[in-house]
Design a protein around this motif. Structure first.
Motif, PDB file in Angstrom:
ATOM      1  N   GLY A 170      14.961  24.025  42.971  1.00  0.00           N
ATOM      2  CA  GLY A 170      16.012  23.698  41.979  1.00  0.00           C
ATOM      3  C   GLY A 170      16.747  22.867  42.533  1.00  0.00           C
ATOM      4  O   GLY A 170      17.117  22.704  43.999  1.00  0.00           O
ATOM      5  N   LEU A 171      17.272  22.014  41.611  1.00  0.00           N
ATOM      6  CA  LEU A 171      17.866  20.758  41.844  1.00  0.00           C
ATOM      7  C   LEU A 171      19.189  20.545  41.148  1.00  0.00           C
ATOM      8  O   LEU A 171      19.256  21.026  39.925  1.00  0.00           O
ATOM      9  N   SER A 172      20.369  20.140  41.839  1.00  0.00           N
ATOM     10  CA  SER A 172      21.592  20.179  41.237  1.00  0.00           C
ATOM     11  C   SER A 172      22.075  19.008  40.552  1.00  0.00           C
ATOM     12  O   SER A 172      23.193  18.342  40.541  1.00  0.00           O
ATOM     13  N   SER A 173      20.856  18.452  39.889  1.00  0.00           N
ATOM     14  CA  SER A 173      21.171  17.412  38.846  1.00  0.00           C
ATOM     15  C   SER A 173      20.048  17.106  37.642  1.00  0.00           C
ATOM     16  O   SER A 173      18.932  17.671  37.916  1.00  0.00           O
ATOM     17  N   GLN A 174      20.312  16.830  36.620  1.00  0.00           N
ATOM     18  CA  GLN A 174      19.268  16.603  35.437  1.00  0.00           C
ATOM     19  C   GLN A 174      18.276  15.681  35.687  1.00  0.00           C
ATOM     20  O   GLN A 174      17.257  15.673  35.400  1.00  0.00           O
ATOM     21  N   ASN A 175      18.643  14.748  36.844  1.00  0.00           N
ATOM     22  CA  ASN A 175      17.842  13.601  36.806  1.00  0.00           C
ATOM     23  C   ASN A 175      17.865  13.395  38.562  1.00  0.00           C
ATOM     24  O   ASN A 175      18.782  12.323  38.985  1.00  0.00           O
ATOM     25  N   PRO A 176      17.399  14.128  39.352  1.00  0.00           N
ATOM     26  CA  PRO A 176      17.749  14.250  40.890  1.00  0.00           C
ATOM     27  C   PRO A 176      17.377  12.698  41.555  1.00  0.00           C
ATOM     28  O   PRO A 176      18.003  12.448  42.490  1.00  0.00           O
ATOM     29  N   GLY A 177      16.208  12.122  40.958  1.00  0.00           N
ATOM     30  CA  GLY A 177      15.757  10.918  41.681  1.00  0.00           C
ATOM     31  C   GLY A 177      14.839  11.311  42.563  1.00  0.00           C
ATOM     32  O   GLY A 177      15.089  12.465  43.676  1.00  0.00           O
ATOM     33  N   THR A 178      14.072  10.408  43.199  1.00  0.00           N
ATOM     34  CA  THR A 178      13.119  10.795  44.364  1.00  0.00           C
ATOM     35  C   THR A 178      12.972   9.582  45.000  1.00  0.00           C
ATOM     36  O   THR A 178      12.478   8.711  44.254  1.00  0.00           O
ATOM     37  N   VAL A 179      13.229   9.406  46.344  1.00  0.00           N
ATOM     38  CA  VAL A 179      12.480   8.228  47.197  1.00  0.00           C
ATOM     39  C   VAL A 179      11.830   8.594  48.214  1.00  0.00           C
ATOM     40  O   VAL A 179      12.183   9.289  49.277  1.00  0.00           O
ATOM     41  N   ILE A 180      10.466   8.212  47.991  1.00  0.00           N
ATOM     42  CA  ILE A 180       9.505   8.706  49.056  1.00  0.00           C
ATOM     43  C   ILE A 180       9.629   7.560  50.149  1.00  0.00           C
ATOM     44  O   ILE A 180       9.480   6.618  49.724  1.00  0.00           O
ATOM     45  N   VAL A 181       9.914   8.076  51.573  1.00  0.00           N
ATOM     46  CA  VAL A 181      10.249   6.988  52.713  1.00  0.00           C
ATOM     47  C   VAL A 181       9.113   6.142  52.561  1.00  0.00           C
ATOM     48  O   VAL A 181       9.533   4.734  52.758  1.00  0.00           O
ATOM     49  N   ALA A 182       8.073   6.442  52.804  1.00  0.00           N
ATOM     50  CA  ALA A 182       6.979   5.452  52.959  1.00  0.00           C
ATOM     51  C   ALA A 182       6.933   4.456  51.825  1.00  0.00           C
ATOM     52  O   ALA A 182       6.686   3.104  52.277  1.00  0.00           O
ATOM     53  N   ASN A 183       6.795   4.815  50.831  1.00  0.00           N
ATOM     54  CA  ASN A 183       6.556   4.082  49.518  1.00  0.00           C
ATOM     55  C   ASN A 183       7.890   3.308  49.465  1.00  0.00           C
ATOM     56  O   ASN A 183       7.623   1.850  48.968  1.00  0.00           O
ATOM     57  N   ALA A 184       8.953   3.473  49.804  1.00  0.00           N
ATOM     58  CA  ALA A 184      10.077   2.622  49.667  1.00  0.00           C
ATOM     59  C   ALA A 184       9.842   1.600  50.770  1.00  0.00           C
ATOM     60  O   ALA A 184      10.488   0.472  50.424  1.00  0.00           O
TER      61      ALA A 184
END
Length: 220
Positions: A170-184
């Motif tokens: 469960g996430l506290s935003s309708q659009n939490p976003g994801t940043v995968i460290v290796a990809n970034a």
């Protein structure tokens, strides 16, 4: 003047706290539309309330396909998948793991995450900020166990059991976003300078170039 400065400081703090999370809705619902036809609220255009149907709040989630390099699959249920979540400030994800499956180190810049294990055994953890000494907090979770990952901190989940595992986050935003460290780091567009990464990670330039040439799973 001191009173004025105090008031300004309080207002600034209040504004920062308010803007740090999804704003509270001012109506019952504001179902998102993909096409620009309606009122623009919180990053989405809203459907006419009179045209809203039960289907706008419904989504069936199938098990994820874990046949990939990480042997895990995250299936998000955020506003882009479920339009009825718009302005409601919550979302979730189903995470399926094959044996040894990994949800790699990543962050959610706009949400705290609370995870419950439905099946299997997971090794999970997060790393605190520089100010806290980058401490690692880990736990082995079994069926029914719950763990919280604070907003913005790097975290991960690894299946350490002998069978498949399933978790719901469960996430506290309708659009939490994801940043995968290796990809970034290694698949930014355009790429981050080799010199920058080599010096930051204390690696040879050739190692960085090799990492940038890899095909990182999860990079769209």
């Amino acid at each position: 003047m001191k009173a004025v400065y105090l008031l300004v400081a309080v207002l600034a703090l209040t504004s920062s706290l308010v803007s740090a999370y999804d704003p509270s809705p001012l109506q019952d619902f504001c179902v998102a539309l993909k096409e620009p036809d309606g009122v623009f609220v919180n990053g989405k255009f809203c459907k006419d309330p009179k045209a809203v149907k039960a289907e706008d709040f419904f989504l069936h989630v199938e098990p994820g396909n874990t046949e990939n390099p990480l042997n895990a699959q995250v299936t998000p249920v955020a506003v882009d998948q479920l339009p009825g979540l718009n302005t409601l400030g919550i979302s979730l994800a189903r995470i399926d793991f094959a044996p040894k499956g990994l949800n790699p180190p990543h962050t959610h810049p706009r949400a705290t995450e609370i995870l419950i294990v439905l099946e299997g055994t997971l090794y999970v953890g997060f790393v605190s900020s520089n100010q806290d000494g980058n401490r690692l907090f880990t736990k082995v979770l079994n069926k029914g166990d719950v763990f919280v990952f604070p907003i913005g901190l790097v975290h991960f989940q690894l299946n350490v059991g002998y069978g498949n595992a399933v978790a719901i986050a469960g996430l506290s935003s309708q659009n939490p976003g994801t940043v995968i460290v290796a990809n970034a780091l290694f698949k930014a567009v355009p790429p981050i300078s080799v010199e920058v990464l080599a010096r930051a990670l204390q690696l040879d330039n050739k190692v960085i170039e090799d990492l940038q040439r890899k095909s990182w799973y999860g990079k769209d």
